[in-house]
Design a protein around this motif. Structure first.
Motif, PDB file in Angstrom:
ATOM      1  N   ASP A  63      23.617-119.720 -26.649  1.00 47.60           N
ATOM      2  CA  ASP A  63      23.096-120.708 -27.606  1.00 47.60           C
ATOM      3  C   ASP A  63      23.721-122.073 -27.377  1.00 47.60           C
ATOM      4  N   ASP A  64      25.016-122.069 -27.036  1.00 46.37           N
ATOM      5  CA  ASP A  64      25.691-123.351 -26.825  1.00 46.37           C
ATOM      6  C   ASP A  64      25.780-123.744 -25.349  1.00 46.37           C
ATOM      7  N   ASN A 311      19.648-122.785 -24.230  1.00 50.99           N
ATOM      8  CA  ASN A 311      20.144-124.143 -24.156  1.00 50.99           C
ATOM      9  C   ASN A 311      20.212-124.442 -22.657  1.00 50.99           C
TER      10      ASN A 311
END
Ligand code: CMC
Length: 428
Positions: A63-64, A311
């Protein structure tokens, strides 16, 4: 402190399932006794929610957009480290001191030669054989040559096999390239760096001295660093699964190479450059974006999307920078880089790609660099395999050393015919 559990409600009541905590990342529900307790299996084709093992090697936060090897961020390793150091890190868990690095590099350099008999294997392939076909065959064949490093219960033999695989992959890949263009094989030259040696074996010829270009050497080494490991991806899981049966390390890595070849995995670097070439002009990008979005068209933007990254792939960022630097330093221009930049820009502003969180992955820009260095597209995935061998052997060693390790044996949801009686052919 009481151990954490999650409760699962079934018709038989509530079942507490232990919750395992990692050092970082999502907790994991331990379902090892689930079948014994409930008589039911869990269902997760493609392993979208399943941790297949525990590991201390690589961590990804999709996600990051974070990738850590033994805790170190990939961008720091790509900028400040080098492939030999990262190989040591992945295998041994910590960055080496200078003496350890020197010894490791020396050991690897002492294993770069291939058994002379192996050269005859190449001659059995057609000249137009895909390098990945050759890699699968030759790496598997190493099992027949290095019997003194196939006892997987002996940690020393495992280490020697790991060193051999890391050391011999550049020689094997370079020979695959030489064979395809009909040039003589070059023996390794161990006063060169790991990457310099590979470049010389690939692009040198016996009649001339080959001077390693430091810009190319650095870019190539960085590409190797970026590909070194990536947690429990398809090929690494294949290596682990093959290894779980006790198969020898060379056979396991050959299995990993076979899995990597597919276009959804390592084969995407070749497919991505071919796609960018096919698009050819920024004017044609909308047509390809439309095709990628069309449910009735199997076309996908190659080098885009990832199972874990929702991402920007942190490797793709470094890869893009490196592509720009290499072309600039080599004073080259490549229209394909313009197409890639514009395609990325358009896709990242398109609702389809935004909604599905599709970003460029490691394979999107790597082809531009490899093409600038002089590799044909068919070699791209072989270079990925060369670098990923480090991750594969690190993960394989970790698995064999894990006391909880068992043979990998998934179950299934059976939807075929139920029991029926055999009917003789004349009566059917
Ligand atoms: N172009 C267009 N649509 C895409 C793409 C793409 N590249 N990737 C995923 N989608 C869509 C897909 O059609 C699906 O849509 P819907 O939900 O409407 O059915 C949705 O996004 C999710 O895709 P998925 O196939 O269910 O996702 P996945 O996690 O199973 O697949 C992937 C991941 C990498 C296989 C996939 O994104 C893909 O095929 N990408 C192109 C190949 C590629 O670049 N592979 C390299 C991966 S990174 C390096 C490596 O692993 O070796």
């Amino acid at each position: 402190m009481t151990a954490k559990t999650v409760k699962l409600t079934t018709e038989g009541g509530e079942i507490p399932l232990p919750l395992l905590e990692g050092s970082v990342g999502p907790d994991v529900v331990d379902i090892r006794k689930f079948y014994a307790d409930t008589g039911k299996f869990t269902y997760d084709p493609g392993f979208t929610s399943t941790a297949s093992c525990q590991s201390a090697i690589t961590y990804i936060d999709g996600d990051d957009g974070i990738l850590l090897h033994r805790g170190y961020p990939i961008d720091q390793l790509a900028e400040k480290s080098n492939f030999m150091e990262v190989a040591y890190l992945l295998l041994h868990g910590d960055l080496p001191k200078q003496k350890e690095l020197d010894e490791f590099s020396y050991t690897i350099s002492r294993h770069t030669m291939l058994h002379e008999q192996l050269a005859t294997f190449y001659r059995g392939f057609r000249r137009d054989a895909h390098p990945m076909a050759i890699m699968c065959g030759v790496v598997g064949a190493l099992s027949a040559f290095y019997h003194d490093s196939t006892d997987i219960t002996d940690p020393q033999q495992r280490l020697i096999a790991s060193h051999r695989l890391i050391a011999k992959m550049p020689t094997i890949a370079a020979m695959a390239f030489k064979y395809s263009i009909g040039q003589p094989f070059l023996y390794p030259q161990n006063n060169l760096s790991y990457t310099g040696n590979f470049l010389r074996m690939t692009f040198g010829v016996p009649a001339e001295t080959y001077d390693v270009n430091p810009i190319i050497e650095k870019a190539m080494d960085r590409i190797f660093v970026l590909h070194a490991d990536h947690e429990q991806n398809a090929s690494t899981s294949t290596v682990r699964l093959a290894g779980s049966s006790g198969a020898n390390p060379f056979a396991c890595i050959a299995a990993g190479i076979a899995c990597l070849w597919g276009p959804a995995h390592g084969g995407a670097n070749e497919a991505a450059l071919n796609m960018l070439r096919e698009i050819g002009d920024v004017k044609r990008i909308p047509e390809y974006i439309a095709r990628a979005k069309d449910k009735n068209d199997p076309f996908r933007l190659m080098g885009f999307g990832h199972r874990v990254y929702k991402n920007y792939d942190p490797r793709a960022k470094v890869m893009q920078q490196t592509a720009e630097e290499v072309l600039k330093e080599l004073k080259l221009t490549d229209p394909v880089l313009d197409v890639a930049r514009e395609l990325e820009h358009i896709a990242l502003n398109d609702a389809y790609f935004i909604d599905k969180k599709l970003y460029p992955n490691v394979d999107f820009y790597s082809g531009v660099i490899l093409n600038a260095i002089g590799f044909p597209t068919e070699m791209f995935t072989a270079l990925f395999a060369l670098a990923r061998t480090v991750g594969w052997v690190a993960q394989w060693n970790e698995m064999i050393s894990d006391p909880e390790q068992k043979i990998g044996r998934p179950r299934q949801l059976y939807v075929g015919a139920t029991q029926r009686d055999y009917v003789p052919v004349k009566e059917r």
